[in-house]
Design a protein around this motif. Structure first.
Motif, short mmCIF file in Angstrom:
data_model
loop_
_atom_site.label_atom_id
_atom_site.label_comp_id
_atom_site.label_asym_id
_atom_site.label_seq_id
_atom_site.Cartn_x
_atom_site.Cartn_y
_atom_site.Cartn_z
N LEU A 1 0.82 -1.20 0.00
CA LEU A 1 0.00 0.00 0.00
C LEU A 1 0.86 1.26 0.00
CD1 LEU A 1 -2.79 1.34 0.28
CD2 LEU A 1 -2.56 1.11 2.76
N VAL A 2 1.90 1.27 0.83
CA VAL A 2 2.78 2.44 0.89
C VAL A 2 3.50 2.65 -0.43
CG1 VAL A 2 4.82 3.41 2.00
CG2 VAL A 2 3.07 2.30 3.38
N LEU A 3 4.06 1.56 -0.99
CA LEU A 3 4.78 1.69 -2.25
C LEU A 3 3.85 2.05 -3.39
CD1 LEU A 3 7.23 -1.34 -1.97
CD2 LEU A 3 7.76 1.08 -1.68
N GLY A 4 2.61 1.53 -3.36
CA GLY A 4 1.63 1.91 -4.37
C GLY A 4 1.32 3.39 -4.31
N LEU A 5 1.17 3.91 -3.10
CA LEU A 5 0.93 5.34 -2.96
C LEU A 5 2.12 6.15 -3.46
CD1 LEU A 5 -0.76 5.44 0.58
CD2 LEU A 5 -1.85 5.84 -1.63
N VAL A 6 3.34 5.67 -3.17
CA VAL A 6 4.54 6.36 -3.67
C VAL A 6 4.56 6.36 -5.20
CG1 VAL A 6 7.05 6.23 -3.80
CG2 VAL A 6 5.91 5.90 -1.61
N TYR A 7 4.24 5.21 -5.80
CA TYR A 7 4.24 5.09 -7.26
C TYR A 7 3.22 6.04 -7.88
CZ TYR A 7 3.58 3.03 -11.88
OH TYR A 7 3.47 2.84 -13.23
N VAL A 8 1.99 6.01 -7.36
CA VAL A 8 0.94 6.87 -7.92
C VAL A 8 1.29 8.34 -7.72
CG1 VAL A 8 -1.47 7.55 -7.67
CG2 VAL A 8 -0.86 5.14 -7.65
N THR A 9 1.79 8.68 -6.54
CA THR A 9 2.15 10.07 -6.26
C THR A 9 3.27 10.55 -7.17
OG1 THR A 9 1.50 9.78 -3.94
CG2 THR A 9 2.90 11.66 -4.46
N ALA A 10 4.29 9.70 -7.36
CA ALA A 10 5.41 10.07 -8.23
C ALA A 10 4.93 10.29 -9.66
CB ALA A 10 6.48 9.00 -8.19
N ASN A 11 4.08 9.39 -10.18
CA ASN A 11 3.58 9.54 -11.55
C ASN A 11 2.73 10.79 -11.70
OD1 ASN A 11 3.98 7.30 -13.72
ND2 ASN A 11 3.97 6.23 -11.77
N ARG A 12 1.88 11.05 -10.73
CA ARG A 12 1.04 12.25 -10.83
C ARG A 12 1.87 13.51 -10.74
NH1 ARG A 12 -4.41 10.96 -7.24
NH2 ARG A 12 -5.29 9.39 -8.68
N THR A 13 2.90 13.50 -9.89
CA THR A 13 3.76 14.67 -9.78
C THR A 13 4.48 14.95 -11.09
OG1 THR A 13 4.09 14.24 -7.41
CG2 THR A 13 5.69 15.68 -8.50
N ILE A 14 5.04 13.90 -11.69
CA ILE A 14 5.75 14.07 -12.97
C ILE A 14 4.79 14.54 -14.06
CG2 ILE A 14 6.99 12.84 -14.80
CD1 ILE A 14 8.15 11.05 -12.60
N GLU A 15 3.58 13.94 -14.10
CA GLU A 15 2.62 14.32 -15.13
C GLU A 15 2.16 15.76 -14.95
OE1 GLU A 15 -1.68 12.82 -16.96
OE2 GLU A 15 -0.57 11.58 -15.55
N ASN A 16 1.89 16.14 -13.68
CA ASN A 16 1.46 17.52 -13.43
C ASN A 16 2.55 18.52 -13.79
OD1 ASN A 16 -1.03 16.66 -12.50
ND2 ASN A 16 -0.39 16.60 -10.34
N GLU A 17 3.81 18.14 -13.50
CA GLU A 17 4.93 19.03 -13.85
C GLU A 17 5.05 19.17 -15.37
OE1 GLU A 17 8.07 21.61 -13.17
OE2 GLU A 17 6.62 20.76 -11.76
N THR A 18 4.91 18.05 -16.06
CA THR A 18 4.99 18.08 -17.53
C THR A 18 3.86 18.93 -18.12
OG1 THR A 18 5.97 15.87 -17.54
CG2 THR A 18 5.02 16.65 -19.61
N ARG A 19 2.65 18.74 -17.58
CA ARG A 19 1.52 19.52 -18.09
C ARG A 19 1.73 21.01 -17.84
NH1 ARG A 19 -4.19 16.39 -16.95
NH2 ARG A 19 -3.64 14.39 -17.90
N SER A 20 2.29 21.34 -16.66
CA SER A 20 2.52 22.76 -16.35
C SER A 20 3.52 23.37 -17.33
CB SER A 20 3.05 22.90 -14.92
OG SER A 20 2.09 22.43 -13.99
N VAL A 21 4.60 22.62 -17.61
CA VAL A 21 5.62 23.12 -18.54
C VAL A 21 5.03 23.28 -19.94
CG1 VAL A 21 7.81 22.58 -19.66
CG2 VAL A 21 7.53 22.19 -17.20
N VAL A 22 4.29 22.26 -20.40
CA VAL A 22 3.72 22.32 -21.77
C VAL A 22 2.70 23.44 -21.86
CG1 VAL A 22 2.25 21.07 -23.39
CG2 VAL A 22 4.16 19.91 -22.30
N THR A 23 1.87 23.61 -20.82
CA THR A 23 0.87 24.68 -20.84
C THR A 23 1.55 26.05 -20.88
OG1 THR A 23 -0.69 23.31 -19.59
CG2 THR A 23 -1.08 25.68 -19.58
N ALA A 24 2.64 26.17 -20.12
CA ALA A 24 3.37 27.45 -20.12
C ALA A 24 3.98 27.72 -21.50
CB ALA A 24 4.44 27.42 -19.04
#
Length: 454
Positions: A29-52
């Motif tokens: 459960l902990v590692l799953g949360l880490v995996y999902v959080t890491a993917n969402r963070t990277i995706e949100n960062e990428t979207r922010s850069v592309v939107t900018a």
């Protein structure tokens, strides 16, 4: 099939498996949360850069038009520090005007939001997976900005592999932890079981080992050992009482039988029969007193009568019992004295009166004429002491602990008609009230006392 069933019935196996499953599930459960959080963070960062970047290129278009936008895209393609950046500008017909992608993706309408798709990189001709966003410009040009997703996919694979290895490590660690835990727990339980087996086999001296750690197992072991001490004491008293009954009652029963035989002898004369009858009745009365006292001791040891506890005024009880023995004391030339005060306590009033009576009878039996017999009360925070002190000869110090044992007779502490159960009953009544019996020499005299819990 039977062997796995036996293993599953083993408590140690079930505990290890439960520990392993719970630890592994928690880690997953902990590692799953880490995996999902890491993917969402990277995706949100990428979207922010592309939107900018989309916003910046749109500003270039509004200031410099299509030609200026093409130049800006060319500069970004050539000078981009991030080689994963992807750009594509086409006219309304789909012809490529600028960028590093070969064509506009099929089925993608400008402004349709964030998309993941496969396109061909213009410089190398390789197909790449990208994550991108697009907009339609005022003159119907189409602008797409994205990032190469292969690096992110590689990161996902590495992260998943790391999660898998972490799960395997957690599984192994939880297995080891469960084994160590069960080894600790069951080793202590094994000590208890082995001690219990030895006691069942007849060795009542065995005790559960206390390892000195001060943990709950040591506390439980100490509690059980205290219980075993009490059981051993009770069984020892039972054995001694049984042996004493067999020994002490043999003589009066034998005498009783002889007198009954003489009563049935046709050659005996009337005066002899009267004497034998009187002595036989005395023997019967003595036996009845013994059995009555044994019954009272057993009831007190079992705690029977606790439901009859009431608030007992010890001062009043001492005064009443002492007044009852005042004539006997005067006949012996002994003065009775009462000292001390105490607040009422919860107790069994008739039994406490019986205990005090036994102490007084024992003291009067060998208090010398002209002496004073003192009954005193002493109150402490958690108990009240009731002491009867005479000025007689006392008893040997090495015999003091034996006074409260059933059928123990110490000369001159008893007369011929004493059963040796009086002080044993006193001790049982004291224990029933959460206290104890004690005897000590006072030089001169003997002090016998009981403590009663408040």
């Amino acid at each position: 099939m039977a062997k796995p069933l036996i293993l599953w019935r083993n408590a140690r196996t079930r505990l290890v498996l439960a520990s392993m499953i719970l630890s592994t599930a928690l880690t997953a459960l902990v590692l799953g949360l880490v995996y999902v959080t890491a993917n969402r963070t990277i995706e949100n960062e990428t979207r922010s850069v592309v939107t900018a970047e989309l916003a910046g290129l749109r500003d270039e278009y509004e200031r410099l038009g299509t030609i200026g936008l093409m130049a800006a895209i060319d500069r970004r393609v050539k000078d981009a520090a991030d080689r994963d950046a992807l750009y594509l500008l086409t006219d309304a017909s789909g012809n490529v005007l600028a960028g590093n992608l070969a064509r506009w993706p099929d089925g993608i309408e400008p402004g349709s939001g964030w998309v993941n798709l496969d396109l061909t990189r213009m410089s190398s001709g390789d197909d790449v997976s990208i994550s991108a966003a697009s907009i339609r410009l005022p003159l119907y040009e189409r602008l797409l900005v994205g990032r190469d997703a292969s690096a992110r996919q590689q990161f996902d694979r590495v992260l998943l592999r790391s999660v898998g290895l972490a799960l395997l490590a957690a599984l192994a660690l939880s297995l080891l932890t469960g084994w160590l835990l069960t080894r600790l727990v069951f080793s202590r339980l094994s000590d208890i079981a082995q001690t219990a087996d030895d006691i069942v086999s007849g060795d009542l001296s065995r005790r559960i080992p206390v390892r000195g750690s001060g943990d709950e197992f040591d506390q439980m072991a100490q509690t059980l050992n205290d219980m075993l001490d009490k059981i051993e004491e009770l069984i020892g008293n039972l054995r001694m009482t049984t042996n004493s009954i067999a020994h002490d009652l043999r003589s009066p029963l034998s005498r009783l039988r002889q007198r009954v035989e003489r009563l049935t002898d046709p050659e005996s004369v009337a005066p002899e029969r009267e004497v034998d009858a009187a002595r036989a009745l005395a023997e019967v009365d003595h036996l009845l007193r013994v059995f009555s006292q044994l019954t009272e001791i057993s009831r007190a040891e079992a705690g029977l009568g606790r439901d009859e506890f009431e608030d007992v005024d010890l001062v009043s009880l001492v005064r009443d019992v002492t007044e009852f023995y005042e004539p006997v004391a005067q006949d012996q030339g002994v003065t009775l004295s009462i000292e001390g005060q105490a607040t009422p306590i919860p107790g069994h009033k008739p039994l406490l009166a019986q205990a005090l009576s036994n102490l007084l009878e024992n003291a009067l039996r060998y208090a010398p004429a002209g002496s004073t017999l003192t009954v005193s009360l002493d109150q402490a925070d958690d108990c009240v002491s009731l002491t009867v002190r005479d000025q007689g000869p006392g008893v040997p110090d090495d015999q003091l602990d034996r006074l409260s044992q059933p059928f123990v007779t110490l000369e001159p502490a008893r007369s011929d008609q004493s059963s040796g159960l009086g002080l044993a009953l006193v001790a049982a009544i004291a224990r029933m009230h959460g206290g104890q019996f004690e005897a000590r020499n006072c030089s001169p005299g003997l002090a016998t006392l009981i403590t009663v819990a408040r």
